[in-house]
Design a protein around this motif. Structure first.
Motif, PDB file in Angstrom:
ATOM      1  N   ALA A 288       0.832  -1.203   0.000  1.00 44.05           N
ATOM      2  CA  ALA A 288       0.000   0.000   0.000  1.00 44.05           C
ATOM      3  C   ALA A 288       0.864   1.249   0.000  1.00 44.05           C
ATOM      4  CB  ALA A 288      -0.925  -0.012   1.216  1.00 44.05           C
ATOM      5  N   ALA A 289       1.925   1.257   0.797  1.00 46.73           N
ATOM      6  CA  ALA A 289       2.809   2.424   0.854  1.00 46.73           C
ATOM      7  C   ALA A 289       3.480   2.672  -0.494  1.00 46.73           C
ATOM      8  CB  ALA A 289       3.864   2.226   1.940  1.00 46.73           C
ATOM      9  N   GLN A 290       3.909   1.603  -1.148  1.00 51.77           N
ATOM     10  CA  GLN A 290       4.533   1.749  -2.461  1.00 51.77           C
ATOM     11  C   GLN A 290       3.538   2.258  -3.496  1.00 51.77           C
ATOM     12  OE1 GLN A 290       5.972  -2.269  -2.857  1.00 51.77           O
ATOM     13  NE2 GLN A 290       8.007  -1.763  -2.082  1.00 51.77           N
ATOM     14  N   ALA A 291       2.320   1.736  -3.456  1.00 55.31           N
ATOM     15  CA  ALA A 291       1.294   2.169  -4.408  1.00 55.31           C
ATOM     16  C   ALA A 291       0.928   3.628  -4.187  1.00 55.31           C
ATOM     17  CB  ALA A 291       0.053   1.282  -4.278  1.00 55.31           C
ATOM     18  N   VAL A 292       0.794   4.020  -2.927  1.00 54.32           N
ATOM     19  CA  VAL A 292       0.443   5.406  -2.603  1.00 54.32           C
ATOM     20  C   VAL A 292       1.514   6.364  -3.120  1.00 54.32           C
ATOM     21  CG1 VAL A 292       0.355   7.002  -0.647  1.00 54.32           C
ATOM     22  CG2 VAL A 292      -1.089   4.971  -0.660  1.00 54.32           C
ATOM     23  N   ALA A 293       2.776   5.980  -2.956  1.00 51.91           N
ATOM     24  CA  ALA A 293       3.865   6.842  -3.422  1.00 51.91           C
ATOM     25  C   ALA A 293       3.854   6.996  -4.940  1.00 51.91           C
ATOM     26  CB  ALA A 293       5.203   6.278  -2.958  1.00 51.91           C
ATOM     27  N   LEU A 294       3.361   5.976  -5.636  1.00 49.63           N
ATOM     28  CA  LEU A 294       3.347   6.013  -7.095  1.00 49.63           C
ATOM     29  C   LEU A 294       2.159   6.781  -7.659  1.00 49.63           C
ATOM     30  CD1 LEU A 294       4.429   2.359  -7.977  1.00 49.63           C
ATOM     31  CD2 LEU A 294       5.713   4.443  -8.467  1.00 49.63           C
ATOM     32  N   ILE A 295       0.996   6.664  -7.012  1.00 49.54           N
ATOM     33  CA  ILE A 295      -0.211   7.212  -7.649  1.00 49.54           C
ATOM     34  C   ILE A 295      -0.752   8.467  -6.976  1.00 49.54           C
ATOM     35  CG2 ILE A 295      -0.871   4.952  -8.514  1.00 49.54           C
ATOM     36  CD1 ILE A 295      -2.931   4.744  -6.331  1.00 49.54           C
ATOM     37  N   GLY A 296      -0.551   8.632  -5.672  1.00 47.46           N
ATOM     38  CA  GLY A 296      -1.082   9.814  -5.004  1.00 47.46           C
ATOM     39  C   GLY A 296      -2.594   9.875  -4.996  1.00 47.46           C
ATOM     40  N   TYR A 297      -3.121  10.991  -4.463  1.00 51.12           N
ATOM     41  CA  TYR A 297      -4.570  11.204  -4.467  1.00 51.12           C
ATOM     42  C   TYR A 297      -5.031  11.542  -5.877  1.00 51.12           C
ATOM     43  CZ  TYR A 297      -4.754  11.458   0.668  1.00 51.12           C
ATOM     44  OH  TYR A 297      -4.698  11.173   2.004  1.00 51.12           O
ATOM     45  N   PRO A 298      -6.279  11.255  -6.247  1.00 53.80           N
ATOM     46  CA  PRO A 298      -7.353  10.725  -5.400  1.00 53.80           C
ATOM     47  C   PRO A 298      -7.384   9.197  -5.287  1.00 53.80           C
ATOM     48  CG  PRO A 298      -8.235  11.257  -7.549  1.00 53.80           C
ATOM     49  CD  PRO A 298      -6.790  11.684  -7.583  1.00 53.80           C
ATOM     50  N   GLU A 299      -6.663   8.484  -6.203  1.00 51.03           N
ATOM     51  CA  GLU A 299      -6.767   7.032  -6.201  1.00 51.03           C
ATOM     52  C   GLU A 299      -6.139   6.397  -4.967  1.00 51.03           C
ATOM     53  OE1 GLU A 299      -5.824   8.846  -8.728  1.00 51.03           O
ATOM     54  OE2 GLU A 299      -7.225   8.415 -10.369  1.00 51.03           O
ATOM     55  N   ALA A 300      -5.226   7.115  -4.301  1.00 50.58           N
ATOM     56  CA  ALA A 300      -4.581   6.555  -3.112  1.00 50.58           C
ATOM     57  C   ALA A 300      -5.585   6.224  -2.021  1.00 50.58           C
ATOM     58  CB  ALA A 300      -3.531   7.535  -2.576  1.00 50.58           C
ATOM     59  N   ARG A 301      -6.734   6.892  -2.029  1.00 51.36           N
ATOM     60  CA  ARG A 301      -7.751   6.612  -1.000  1.00 51.36           C
ATOM     61  C   ARG A 301      -8.221   5.150  -1.097  1.00 51.36           C
ATOM     62  NH1 ARG A 301     -10.555   7.799  -5.425  1.00 51.36           N
ATOM     63  NH2 ARG A 301     -12.695   7.027  -5.637  1.00 51.36           N
ATOM     64  N   ILE A 302      -8.274   4.607  -2.315  1.00 50.62           N
ATOM     65  CA  ILE A 302      -8.732   3.231  -2.507  1.00 50.62           C
ATOM     66  C   ILE A 302      -7.715   2.264  -1.917  1.00 50.62           C
ATOM     67  CG2 ILE A 302      -9.510   1.550  -4.216  1.00 50.62           C
ATOM     68  CD1 ILE A 302      -9.913   3.941  -6.151  1.00 50.62           C
ATOM     69  N   VAL A 303      -6.450   2.526  -2.191  1.00 50.26           N
ATOM     70  CA  VAL A 303      -5.385   1.666  -1.687  1.00 50.26           C
ATOM     71  C   VAL A 303      -5.353   1.689  -0.163  1.00 50.26           C
ATOM     72  CG1 VAL A 303      -2.897   1.300  -1.676  1.00 50.26           C
ATOM     73  CG2 VAL A 303      -4.034   2.013  -3.790  1.00 50.26           C
ATOM     74  N   LEU A 304      -5.422   2.898   0.411  1.00 51.77           N
ATOM     75  CA  LEU A 304      -5.397   3.014   1.871  1.00 51.77           C
ATOM     76  C   LEU A 304      -6.618   2.351   2.486  1.00 51.77           C
ATOM     77  CD1 LEU A 304      -4.154   6.702   2.240  1.00 51.77           C
ATOM     78  CD2 LEU A 304      -2.857   4.609   2.701  1.00 51.77           C
ATOM     79  N   GLY A 305      -7.772   2.489   1.842  1.00 55.09           N
ATOM     80  CA  GLY A 305      -8.990   1.855   2.349  1.00 55.09           C
ATOM     81  C   GLY A 305      -8.870   0.349   2.384  1.00 55.09           C
ATOM     82  N   GLN A 306      -8.324  -0.232   1.317  1.00 53.94           N
ATOM     83  CA  GLN A 306      -8.142  -1.687   1.283  1.00 53.94           C
ATOM     84  C   GLN A 306      -7.199  -2.137   2.397  1.00 53.94           C
ATOM     85  OE1 GLN A 306      -6.566  -3.250  -2.385  1.00 53.94           O
ATOM     86  NE2 GLN A 306      -6.147  -5.247  -1.505  1.00 53.94           N
ATOM     87  N   ALA A 307      -6.096  -1.401   2.581  1.00 50.95           N
ATOM     88  CA  ALA A 307      -5.125  -1.778   3.607  1.00 50.95           C
ATOM     89  C   ALA A 307      -5.731  -1.689   5.007  1.00 50.95           C
ATOM     90  CB  ALA A 307      -3.891  -0.889   3.506  1.00 50.95           C
ATOM     91  N   VAL A 308      -6.510  -0.642   5.264  1.00 58.78           N
ATOM     92  CA  VAL A 308      -7.140  -0.489   6.579  1.00 58.78           C
ATOM     93  C   VAL A 308      -8.119  -1.626   6.842  1.00 58.78           C
ATOM     94  CG1 VAL A 308      -8.812   0.919   7.849  1.00 58.78           C
ATOM     95  CG2 VAL A 308      -6.792   1.984   6.850  1.00 58.78           C
ATOM     96  N   VAL A 309      -8.920  -1.995   5.848  1.00 58.45           N
ATOM     97  CA  VAL A 309      -9.856  -3.113   6.012  1.00 58.45           C
ATOM     98  C   VAL A 309      -9.093  -4.403   6.324  1.00 58.45           C
ATOM     99  CG1 VAL A 309     -11.509  -4.586   4.797  1.00 58.45           C
ATOM    100  CG2 VAL A 309     -11.683  -2.099   4.601  1.00 58.45           C
ATOM    101  N   ALA A 310      -8.037  -4.677   5.555  1.00 64.46           N
ATOM    102  CA  ALA A 310      -7.264  -5.907   5.761  1.00 64.46           C
ATOM    103  C   ALA A 310      -6.653  -5.959   7.158  1.00 64.46           C
ATOM    104  CB  ALA A 310      -6.169  -6.015   4.702  1.00 64.46           C
TER     105      ALA A 310
END
Length: 484
Positions: free
Chosen positions: A326-348
């Motif tokens: 998730a951290a690697q994906a967030v660094a690559l894509i940023g907002y607004p799509e990063a919210r989806i990645v962070l949401g998935q990680a928080v659920v998991a």
């Protein structure tokens, strides 16, 4: 594409009546010195400086460039600065509406202009990632022979969206999201500048802070929201853009969240404690508050990585992999799509079984080391590769585990001061229940005791091979035992 008579007339009208153009367009920099941010791309001798004619003499001509960055970071702005400053012919195309036919027309025009008038052509191609491979191929001869100098803009990773031959013929320039200081300066300039709002309103500080949160590093979004807030204030007969008026104009409530104050730490703490407590809904609520307030997604991702080891650990060894990904994906894509990645990680993480055994283990070991319980390394474990080591007895009695049944040698590894000390005390939650059995079996063998019988599997394979159970196996629900 070359402007027709109607387009030219429209542009002349906009020049005469600037208020008819959007604020973001009116506030576009006219020179590279007016550009906010991107200092790393604007130094003396940079490709962009050479494109506007600064230091472009000599045998080296200006290079084609590909501008890569998130929306609102200035890709189109830089192209328009070049168009105003250069004495070259400037043509603009968008990959959304243009195709090979239009590209070839520009290239033919560029060759005629160069041959007849000695005038070079700069082609600005926006959204180049929308061009197919064949369409991008049509640019290669022109860029290769410098019939045109290409400025291409993309929000997508060019290593995946731009063909390799075109990348190799161009310089890739990466634009960074604008900082808060950059955007604050832009907003204040827009309020007072005659090209902008001309001082007809003032901007309250809390409204300015909300604009920065809304913008998320996007200058165009910040100016569009400011223009909407100004319109709402003027319609109400007010001379100040207040937070209340801005919220009304952009239909987005300001989240009470100070990234430098107590709220920053309180909400971050609540997020982690909700994950630790396995309340997925509360965790998502706090994540949403952080996202809406414009919190740096990298900060959130770092907190999740810590939680994955501290609160989940070996109960679900895949949790850390999830958080790191998730951290690697967030660094690559940023907002607004990063919210989806962070949401998935928080659920998991929230729904994973929990164990802090690994966290307690390293802290217990550190406590002993800091208290002086270290001692010398046992002689049979010391380095025996250098000349004279054998005379000192280093490594002489060492048993190589791979040569033994089960891969475990009954020998001492820890210094005498902590020999027999147990730091890792696994729980029986999730996957850690399996690791608990393995740890006990291995400790018995290291001490020379007979291995305890397994519930399943062969006793003679109870060593390191059993120490890595699959993370995809069945796991207990949060807070429950991993045993039936």
């Amino acid at each position: 594409m070359e402007p027709d008579l109607f387009t030219a007339a429209a542009e002349e009208r906009q020049e005469r009546e600037p208020a008819g153009r959007p604020l973001a367009v009116r506030m576009r920099p006219r020179t590279l010195d007016e550009v906010l941010g991107q200092r790393h791309l604007l130094g003396p001798g940079s490709p962009l400086r050479r494109l506007v004619g600064e230091g472009a003499g000599g045998p080296a001509g200006p290079a084609s460039v590909i501008l890569w960055g998130p929306p609102g970071t200035g890709k189109t702005t830089l192209a328009h600065v070049v168009s105003r400053a250069t004495d070259r012919r400037f043509v603009e195309l968008s990959a959304i509406t243009a195709g090979v036919k239009e590209v070839r027309a520009v290239i033919d025009g560029a060759r005629r202009s160069s041959g007849a008038y000695g005038k070079d052509t700069v082609l600005f191609l926006d959204e180049i990632h929308r061009f197919s491979k064949a369409q991008q191929d049509s640019l290669l001869p022109a860029v290769e022979n410098r019939w045109v100098t290409l400025i291409a803009a993309t929000t997508e990773n060019p290593y995946f969206s731009v063909i390799s031959p075109l990348l190799s013929r161009s310089l890739l320039l990466t634009l960074e999201p604008l900082t808060e200081d950059d955007l604050r300066g832009l907003l204040r300039r827009a309020v007072g500048d005659e090209r902008g709002l001309g001082g007809v309103v003032t901007l309250d500080r809390d409204a300015e802070d909300h604009l920065l949160r809304i913008a998320g590093g996007d200058a165009r979004r910040a100016l569009t929201a400011l223009e909407a807030g100004t319109g709402a204030a003027l319609d109400a007969g007010e001379s100040a853009v207040t937070l209340e008026r801005l919220e009304q104009a952009v239909d987005r409530a300001a989240v009470r969240y100070d990234r430098d104050g107590d709220q920053h730490y309180d909400v971050a703490s609540a997020l982690i404690k909700s994950i630790r407590g396995s309340d997925v809904d509360a965790a998502l609520h706090y994540l949403a508050r952080m996202i809406e307030a414009g919190e740096d997604p990298r900060f959130v991702a770092r907190r999740l990585m810590i939680s994955a080891s501290e609160d989940i650990g070996m109960a679900d060894p895949t949790a850390l992999s999830t958080a790191v990904a998730a951290a690697q994906a967030v660094a690559l894509i940023g907002y607004p799509e990063a919210r989806i990645v962070l949401g998935q990680a928080v659920v998991a993480l929230a729904l994973a079984p929990k164990s802090n055994a690994a966290y307690l283990a390293i802290d217990a070991a550190l406590a002993d080391v800091r208290a002086g319980a270290a001692g010398p390394v046992p002689p049979h474990l010391r380095d025996a590769h250098y000349q004279g080591a054998a005379k000192l007895g280093h490594g002489s009695t060492y048993q190589y585990p791979h040569d033994l049944p089960g891969g475990i040698a009954a020998q001492q590894y820890a210094p005498d001061a902590v020999h027999g000390k147990r730091y890792y005390r696994p729980t029986r939650y999730g996957a850690e229940a399996r690791y608990a059995e393995v740890a006990e079996r291995v400790r018995d063998r290291l001490a020379g005791r007979s291995a305890r019988p397994e519930r399943a599997g062969r006793e003679d394979e109870g060593g390191a091979a059993d120490a890595a159970p699959s993370g995809s196996g069945a796991q207990a629900a949060p807070g429950t035992s991993g045993e039936d």
